[in-house]
Design an enzyme around this catalytic site. Structure first.
Site, PDB file in Angstrom:
ATOM      1  N   ASN A  57       0.856  -1.191   0.000  1.00  0.00           N
ATOM      2  CA  ASN A  57       0.000   0.000   0.000  1.00  0.00           C
ATOM      3  C   ASN A  57       0.889   1.237   0.000  1.00  0.00           C
ATOM      4  OD1 ASN A  57       0.518   0.864   2.856  1.00  0.00           O
ATOM      5  ND2 ASN A  57      -0.327  -1.168   3.247  1.00  0.00           N
TER       6      ASN A  57
ATOM      7  N   PHE B  66      -4.088   3.857  14.738  1.00  0.00           N
ATOM      8  CA  PHE B  66      -4.394   4.862  13.726  1.00  0.00           C
ATOM      9  C   PHE B  66      -5.583   4.370  12.925  1.00  0.00           C
ATOM     10  CE2 PHE B  66      -1.402   8.426  13.185  1.00  0.00           C
ATOM     11  CZ  PHE B  66      -0.626   8.201  14.309  1.00  0.00           C
TER      12      PHE B  66
ATOM     13  N   LYS C  88     -13.487   1.490  15.800  1.00  0.00           N
ATOM     14  CA  LYS C  88     -12.197   0.799  15.955  1.00  0.00           C
ATOM     15  C   LYS C  88     -11.723   0.837  17.410  1.00  0.00           C
ATOM     16  CE  LYS C  88     -10.668   1.229  11.734  1.00  0.00           C
ATOM     17  NZ  LYS C  88     -10.054   1.839  10.578  1.00  0.00           N
TER      18      LYS C  88
HETATM   19  O1  C5P Z   1      -8.794  -1.744  10.898  1.00  0.00           O
HETATM   20  P1  C5P Z   1      -7.741  -0.837  10.388  1.00  0.00           P
HETATM   21  O2  C5P Z   1      -6.730  -1.550   9.524  1.00  0.00           O
HETATM   22  O3  C5P Z   1      -8.217   0.402   9.724  1.00  0.00           O
HETATM   23  O4  C5P Z   1      -7.019  -0.354  11.704  1.00  0.00           O
HETATM   24  C1  C5P Z   1      -5.938   0.483  11.668  1.00  0.00           C
HETATM   25  C2  C5P Z   1      -5.124   0.339  12.913  1.00  0.00           C
HETATM   26  O5  C5P Z   1      -4.929  -1.043  13.228  1.00  0.00           O
HETATM   27  C3  C5P Z   1      -3.732   0.882  12.715  1.00  0.00           C
HETATM   28  O6  C5P Z   1      -3.292   1.357  13.965  1.00  0.00           O
HETATM   29  C4  C5P Z   1      -2.938  -0.324  12.267  1.00  0.00           C
HETATM   30  O7  C5P Z   1      -1.572  -0.197  12.565  1.00  0.00           O
HETATM   31  C5  C5P Z   1      -3.581  -1.440  13.062  1.00  0.00           C
HETATM   32  N1  C5P Z   1      -3.591  -2.730  12.369  1.00  0.00           N
HETATM   33  C6  C5P Z   1      -2.811  -3.749  12.820  1.00  0.00           C
HETATM   34  N2  C5P Z   1      -2.827  -4.979  12.227  1.00  0.00           N
HETATM   35  C7  C5P Z   1      -3.646  -5.208  11.173  1.00  0.00           C
HETATM   36  C8  C5P Z   1      -4.466  -4.175  10.694  1.00  0.00           C
HETATM   37  C9  C5P Z   1      -4.412  -2.949  11.297  1.00  0.00           C
HETATM   38  O8  C5P Z   1      -2.052  -3.544  13.775  1.00  0.00           O
HETATM   39  N3  C5P Z   1      -3.652  -6.396  10.614  1.00  0.00           N
END
Ligand code: C5P
Length: 412
Positions: A218, A333, A347
């Site tokens: 990404n 985040f 979240k």
């Molecule tokens: O659910 P989403 O991906 O939008 O959530 C974002 C937050 O969750 C960010 O802080 C990201 O670093 C963390 N995250 C994570 N592991 C994942 C997906 C997101 O730590 N597999």
């Protein structure tokens, strides 16, 4: 006496913190060191040669072209007849000269001529410290092997608040003791509101392989996460940064571990706990390719490849859900392109975080990969919105907020 027989060449630069150099001389001599003082022209505006010489018990060196001094001890000899060269306060100007190898006065000439280790205790206005020119000079000096003590965060003589205060004389003494004991890694840490705290931060994207040469990724640049790591280190924390593949440099004074996939990132995070604070800044891929090829997929594959996906572990939720070693503050985040606050609140509850930093990453905002960010702090107690700021400033404010929260006992 910890510094018995050690010879310190102390360069006192021009800044309001120069008065602290007088106390530094006393503290060093109490510990058995001898201090040979050098006063810059600007330094002389803040402390007098007489008070410096009286405390040091040695004459003050001021001029590059002083015939008597040159007869007694030339500048080359002066720069080498020491066990350590200490610059306190190290002004932006002195650091810039040293970073570029200028030698147009005694202090800068000594810094260029010395073959000894140099320890600098920076002191300047917060804007000067945060200026990209100073950051470049600090990075250059660090690459050249110069050690740094501080600066500390706090209220400054000029009335502003932030990093740039010279650390206290006893902290400089501690750094000098480490330096003469042979340490080559006195990071820009150990002082400030997060001293004694450990912070684990994830940053950047993850790469999920499709085959040995292709991957899914990404647009995360790692700028925000790396800036937070840097700000936390400058606030005195011990920082472990777990970074996905990025093209920016590792922050100074931070222990950086490089990973590729979400599962590697989780393993590195687990290995880094326990910590006082966890900040999940990384844009972790939600999915990985379950049927990734062990050989490069061929173009001739009939109908093109069909990828099957498996869900990646949620690192943030995993850390927040720890029964035994849950950090006191878990911060996530939420990068969204719509309904920013509502999604962040969801979240916060779903991942059991203490704080979610929500931001709009729609392409027109330029946040992803850009240098600025407009964030909203979403916690149980409400929403606090900050204006559009440089990512470094977001990082600094966030670190200050987290330090306050920790002081109050944890939850946001
Ligand atoms: O659910 P989403 O991906 O939008 O959530 C974002 C937050 O969750 C960010 O802080 C990201 O670093 C963390 N995250 C994570 N592991 C994942 C997906 C997101 O730590 N597999």
């Amino acid at each position: 006496m910890t510094l018995t027989g050690k010879r310190i060449l102390l360069i006192i630069g021009g800044g309001i913190a120069a008065y602290k150099a007088l106390d530094l001389i006393r503290r060093l001599r109490e510990r058995g060191a001898s201090v040979r003082p050098v006063l810059t022209a600007a330094g002389k505006q803040f402390v007098t040669p007489l008070s410096v010489a009286s405390l040091a018990g040695m004459p003050v060196h001021e001029d590059l072209f002083s015939l008597t001094e040159e007869e007694e001890m030339g500048h080359i000899e002066l720069s080498r007849a020491a066990d350590l060269v200490v610059v306190a306060p190290a002004t932006a100007d002195l650091m810039a000269k040293a970073a570029h190898g200028l030698a147009n006065d005694l202090a800068s000439t000594l810094l260029l001529a010395t073959d000894k280790k140099v320890l600098m205790a920076p002191a300047m206005n917060v804007r000067m410290w945060l200026h990209p020119a100073t950051a470049r000079n600090v990075a250059q000096l660090q690459a050249d092997g110069v050690l740094f003590a501080g600066p500390a965060d706090g209220e400054m003589a000029c009335g502003e608040f932030g990093p740039g205060r010279m650390v206290e004389p006893l902290d400089i003494v501690a750094a000098i003791e480490k330096a003469v004991a042979g340490s080559t890694t006195i990071p820009l840490t150990g002082y400030g509101p997060l001293a004694g705290r450990k912070i684990v931060i994830t940053s950047g994207p993850t790469h999920e392989p499709i085959d040995p040469v292709r991957y899914i990724a990404n647009r995360s640049s790692g700028k925000q996460g790396h800036a937070i790591a840097q700000a936390a280190a400058r606030a005195g924390a011990q920082v472990v940064l777990i970074s996905g593949p990025v093209s920016i440099a590792d922050p100074a004074g931070v222990q950086t571990r490089h990973v590729e996939t979400a599962r590697d990132m989780l393993a590195a995070v687990e290995a880094s706990l326990p910590a006082d604070i966890f900040i999940g800044t990384a844009a972790v891929a939600d999915w990985r390719v379950e049927n990734a090829g062990s050989q490069k997929m061929k173009k001739s594959l009939s109908g093109g490849p069909v990828l099957q996906f498996a869900e990646n572990p949620d690192i943030l939720a995993h850390v927040a859900g720890q029964a035994v070693q849950r950090p006191k503050l878990v911060v996530g985040f939420a990068a969204e392109t719509q309904n920013v606050i509502a999604y962040a609140q969801d979240k916060l509850a779903r991942k059991k975080c203490d704080l979610i930093i929500a931001n709009d990453v729609s392409p027109e905002t330029g946040v992803m990969g850009g240098s600025k960010n407009e964030v909203h702090l979403v916690s149980k107690s409400g929403v606090e919105s900050w204006p559009l700021l440089d990512k470094e400033e977001v990082a600094r404010r966030l670190v200050a907020t987290l330090a306050d929260l920790l002081k109050k006992g944890g939850a946001a």
